[in-house]
Scaffold this motif. Sequence first.
Motif, PDB file in Angstrom:
ATOM      1  N   TRP A  13     -10.446   7.766   5.801  1.00  0.00           N
ATOM      2  CA  TRP A  13     -10.675   6.357   5.521  1.00  0.00           C
ATOM      3  C   TRP A  13     -11.956   5.891   6.188  1.00  0.00           C
ATOM      4  O   TRP A  13     -12.308   6.387   7.259  1.00  0.00           O
ATOM      5  CB  TRP A  13      -9.533   5.517   6.097  1.00  0.00           C
ATOM      6  N   THR A  14     -12.624   4.931   5.586  1.00  0.00           N
ATOM      7  CA  THR A  14     -13.731   4.247   6.249  1.00  0.00           C
ATOM      8  C   THR A  14     -13.472   2.757   6.216  1.00  0.00           C
ATOM      9  O   THR A  14     -12.775   2.248   5.331  1.00  0.00           O
ATOM     10  CB  THR A  14     -15.100   4.520   5.578  1.00  0.00           C
ATOM     11  N   GLN A  15     -14.055   2.080   7.201  1.00  0.00           N
ATOM     12  CA  GLN A  15     -13.951   0.628   7.238  1.00  0.00           C
ATOM     13  C   GLN A  15     -15.230   0.061   7.831  1.00  0.00           C
ATOM     14  O   GLN A  15     -15.702   0.525   8.882  1.00  0.00           O
ATOM     15  CB  GLN A  15     -12.756   0.185   8.076  1.00  0.00           C
ATOM     16  N   PRO A  23      -9.852  -1.157   4.650  1.00  0.00           N
ATOM     17  CA  PRO A  23     -10.337   0.229   4.698  1.00  0.00           C
ATOM     18  C   PRO A  23     -10.332   0.856   3.305  1.00  0.00           C
ATOM     19  O   PRO A  23      -9.536   0.477   2.439  1.00  0.00           O
ATOM     20  CB  PRO A  23      -9.319   0.926   5.601  1.00  0.00           C
ATOM     21  N   THR A  84     -10.951   9.360  15.034  1.00  0.00           N
ATOM     22  CA  THR A  84     -11.856   8.298  14.605  1.00  0.00           C
ATOM     23  C   THR A  84     -13.239   8.501  15.206  1.00  0.00           C
ATOM     24  O   THR A  84     -13.366   8.854  16.376  1.00  0.00           O
ATOM     25  CB  THR A  84     -11.308   6.922  15.009  1.00  0.00           C
ATOM     26  N   THR A  90     -19.622   1.237  10.868  1.00  0.00           N
ATOM     27  CA  THR A  90     -18.600   1.886  10.055  1.00  0.00           C
ATOM     28  C   THR A  90     -17.692   2.737  10.929  1.00  0.00           C
ATOM     29  O   THR A  90     -18.158   3.497  11.768  1.00  0.00           O
ATOM     30  CB  THR A  90     -19.244   2.780   8.976  1.00  0.00           C
TER      31      THR A  90
END
Length: 125
Positions: A13-15, A23, A84, A90
């Motif tokens: 996932w990216t956010q 996300p 993470t 990001t």
Amino acid sequence: MNGILRGYWCECWTQNLNTDQQPTLHASFDAHSATQADRWIAITLRTITPALDNAASEQAWEWLYEGRIDTRRALLRAEPCAVTVAQADTRITWTVRPVTFVPLAHRRGTELPACAHDFKPHATD
């Protein structure tokens, strides 16, 4: 029960940390062992490390050299894990959780469950 396999469901996932945006899922992978699950993260991290800034690259290599064994141990205990790395604004997160893979019903020679007949394909224009 015959045909049921234990494994791990892996996601990336990216956010964007500067927006209210949810996300975004970029990849998913079904791993059949703790080794395969943590290898997926390790290969991805090694692949993207040259493109990361110094801080993010250090986070990646710290997990690869020191944190990876803790992740593997947790997965062997059937505990979910996350790795993470923060790159500028990001956040990239790999998640791994234990799952049970249930085989799909074969459509030939077997009566499908009643709910299979409730499925209506989505009409396209």
